[in-house]
Scaffold this motif. Structure first.
Motif, PDB file in Angstrom:
ATOM      1  N   TRP A  15       0.832  -1.197   0.000  1.00  0.00           N
ATOM      2  CA  TRP A  15       0.000   0.000   0.000  1.00  0.00           C
ATOM      3  C   TRP A  15       0.875   1.259   0.000  1.00  0.00           C
ATOM      4  CZ3 TRP A  15      -5.143   0.890  -0.535  1.00  0.00           C
ATOM      5  CH2 TRP A  15      -5.617   2.156  -0.178  1.00  0.00           C
ATOM      6  N   CYS A  16       1.912   1.255   0.833  1.00  0.00           N
ATOM      7  CA  CYS A  16       2.787   2.426   0.937  1.00  0.00           C
ATOM      8  C   CYS A  16       3.593   2.650  -0.340  1.00  0.00           C
ATOM      9  CB  CYS A  16       3.727   2.275   2.135  1.00  0.00           C
ATOM     10  SG  CYS A  16       2.881   2.398   3.727  1.00  0.00           S
ATOM     11  N   LEU A  17       3.884   1.577  -1.067  1.00  0.00           N
ATOM     12  CA  LEU A  17       4.588   1.718  -2.342  1.00  0.00           C
ATOM     13  C   LEU A  17       3.754   2.543  -3.312  1.00  0.00           C
ATOM     14  CD1 LEU A  17       7.055   0.803  -4.089  1.00  0.00           C
ATOM     15  CD2 LEU A  17       5.639  -1.123  -4.836  1.00  0.00           C
ATOM     16  N   ARG A  18       2.438   2.353  -3.281  1.00  0.00           N
ATOM     17  CA  ARG A  18       1.541   3.070  -4.191  1.00  0.00           C
ATOM     18  C   ARG A  18       0.966   4.345  -3.579  1.00  0.00           C
ATOM     19  NH1 ARG A  18      -2.647   0.249  -4.406  1.00  0.00           N
ATOM     20  NH2 ARG A  18      -2.025  -1.476  -3.081  1.00  0.00           N
ATOM     21  N   HIS A  19       1.077   4.485  -2.250  1.00  0.00           N
ATOM     22  CA  HIS A  19       0.569   5.679  -1.555  1.00  0.00           C
ATOM     23  C   HIS A  19       1.676   6.181  -0.628  1.00  0.00           C
ATOM     24  CE1 HIS A  19      -2.973   3.200  -2.588  1.00  0.00           C
ATOM     25  NE2 HIS A  19      -3.574   4.354  -2.810  1.00  0.00           N
ATOM     26  N   PRO A  20       2.664   6.886  -1.159  1.00  0.00           N
ATOM     27  CA  PRO A  20       3.841   7.288  -0.370  1.00  0.00           C
ATOM     28  C   PRO A  20       3.519   8.108   0.874  1.00  0.00           C
ATOM     29  CG  PRO A  20       4.237   7.635  -2.714  1.00  0.00           C
ATOM     30  CD  PRO A  20       2.780   7.301  -2.573  1.00  0.00           C
ATOM     31  N   ASP A  21       2.389   8.786   0.895  1.00  0.00           N
ATOM     32  CA  ASP A  21       2.042   9.597   2.069  1.00  0.00           C
ATOM     33  C   ASP A  21       1.350   8.791   3.154  1.00  0.00           C
ATOM     34  OD1 ASP A  21       3.052  11.824   0.789  1.00  0.00           O
ATOM     35  OD2 ASP A  21       1.106  12.393  -0.079  1.00  0.00           O
ATOM     36  N   ALA A  22       1.164   7.505   2.944  1.00  0.00           N
ATOM     37  CA  ALA A  22       0.403   6.688   3.895  1.00  0.00           C
ATOM     38  C   ALA A  22       1.053   6.597   5.259  1.00  0.00           C
ATOM     39  CB  ALA A  22       0.196   5.276   3.328  1.00  0.00           C
ATOM     40  N   ARG A  23       2.395   6.731   5.304  1.00  0.00           N
ATOM     41  CA  ARG A  23       3.084   6.588   6.576  1.00  0.00           C
ATOM     42  C   ARG A  23       2.998   7.829   7.438  1.00  0.00           C
ATOM     43  NH1 ARG A  23       5.955   1.852   6.062  1.00  0.00           N
ATOM     44  NH2 ARG A  23       6.906   1.416   4.041  1.00  0.00           N
ATOM     45  N   ALA A  24       2.339   8.852   6.970  1.00  0.00           N
ATOM     46  CA  ALA A  24       2.314  10.122   7.696  1.00  0.00           C
ATOM     47  C   ALA A  24       1.762   9.986   9.090  1.00  0.00           C
ATOM     48  CB  ALA A  24       1.500  11.164   6.914  1.00  0.00           C
ATOM     49  N   GLY A  25       0.846   9.051   9.304  1.00  0.00           N
ATOM     50  CA  GLY A  25       0.239   8.906  10.626  1.00  0.00           C
ATOM     51  C   GLY A  25       1.054   8.074  11.580  1.00  0.00           C
TER      52      GLY A  25
END
Length: 334
Positions: free
Chosen positions: A317-327
């Motif tokens: 998921w993070c590979l395709r949504h780089p901002d996902a780790r923001a939380g």
């Protein structure tokens, strides 16, 4: 021998292709790429773009690649969509399978593995679902999978084709990030999607007769599922003759919706409390596979746990949504 894998560029299909190819099996893929991703396939695996509804194409592929076995995964698989579009689902999942089987029989192919689903059971009231549990699907998707099993078995019996039907339970995870599920139709990516948009994950009903009141399901890592297909293919190769087998593919262990969401929160770092909403019609309290038959007949047992599924899916998921780790920090993040 060469195996034709239909739907091999899809999420599950690509894992099956990589598992079988990596184990030394010769494979060729047929996929219309309507949802498949060609880049998921190894560079040395041939991809033929097309549909199982195209009989002329099927005849050509089976002959040109000297196919001796088929693993059939190409199908429509969204439950809600099947309710809205039953004709489309019967056309793709039943008629398409029929066209493929006609080509298989004409080409003299003697081995066939079908991708089926626990949806054939419907909502049985039982602690463990065995292969003998009566089938009573509750939506067109499940109906098409059950009809497909009937068609495969009948064809095998009439034409001397060895068959295996694999009834998957809830598939999750990824063998590597780039192979992760790109859809947002299953619970794990659905929760990822809500969390990374700052929304609460949803639980539909917390008053079921289960330990924490939420529905309990059996989750299987997609890499384990790939290995189950390899085991089925090799069983058919070893038996070298007709015969049919239908087996559940799961872990034989239940995980509640709340437990799964808690694990996703820990892995992703997005610890948002879940929002409890009313029950959805048709949801059963518990659906967990009995898996003894798969171990006995295929020599296969799931090896990966739920946390591995969530961690590997999160990396994809993070590979395709780089901002996902923001939380928060997921696996491998700072």
């Amino acid at each position: 021998m060469t195996w034709l894998i239909t739907g091999g560029a899809g999420y599950i299909g690509a894992h099956v292709v990589r598992t079988m190819s990596g184990a030394g099996e010769s494979v060729v893929v047929l996929d219309d790429v309507s949802s498949g991703v060609p880049d998921r396939l190894p560079a040395d695996v041939s991809l033929v773009r097309g549909s199982v509804l195209d009989r002329e194409l099927l005849d050509r592929v089976l002959a040109e690649h000297a196919v001796t076995g088929v693993v059939h995964l190409a199908a429509k698989k969204q439950v809600g969509e099947s309710v809205a579009q039953p004709l489309s689902y019967y056309e793709a999942n039943v008629h398409g399978l029929g066209v493929l089987l006609e080509a298989v029989v004409a080409a003299g192919v003697k081995r066939f593995v079908l991708s089926s689903s626990a949806a054939v059971y419907g909502n049985p009231d039982t602690d463990l679902i065995t292969e003998a549990t009566p089938c009573a699907p509750v939506n067109p998707y499940g109906e098409t999978k059950l009809a497909g099993e009937w068609l495969v078995r009948a064809t095998g019996l009439a034409h001397g084709v060895g068959t295996v039907c694999l009834r998957y339970f809830n598939v999750a995870g990824a063998e590597r990030p780039e192979l992760a599920d790109t859809g947002v139709f299953n619970i794990v990516p659905m929760v990822f999607d809500r969390l990374t948009r700052g929304e609460q994950p949803r639980i539909f009903g917390d008053d079921y007769p289960t330990p924490d009141g939420t529905c309990v399901r059996d989750y299987i890592h997609v890499a384990d599922l790939g290995e189950a297909h390899l085991a089925a293919a090799r069983r058919l190769t070893a038996q070298d003759g007709p015969g049919d087998l239908t087996v559940n593919i799961g872990r034989g262990e239940g995980v509640s919706v709340r437990e799964l969401i808690d694990t996703i929160g820990e892995v992703s770092g997005h610890g948002t409390p879940a929002l409890v909403e009313p029950r959805r019609p048709g949801d059963s309290p518990r659906a967990v596979a009995a898996v003894d038959l798969a171990t006995k007949e295929l020599g296969w047992t799931a090896r990966r746990g739920v946390r591995e599924m969530v961690e590997s899916a999160w990396e994809g998921w993070c590979l395709r949504h780089p901002d996902a780790r923001a939380g928060g920090a997921g696996p491998g993040a700072a």
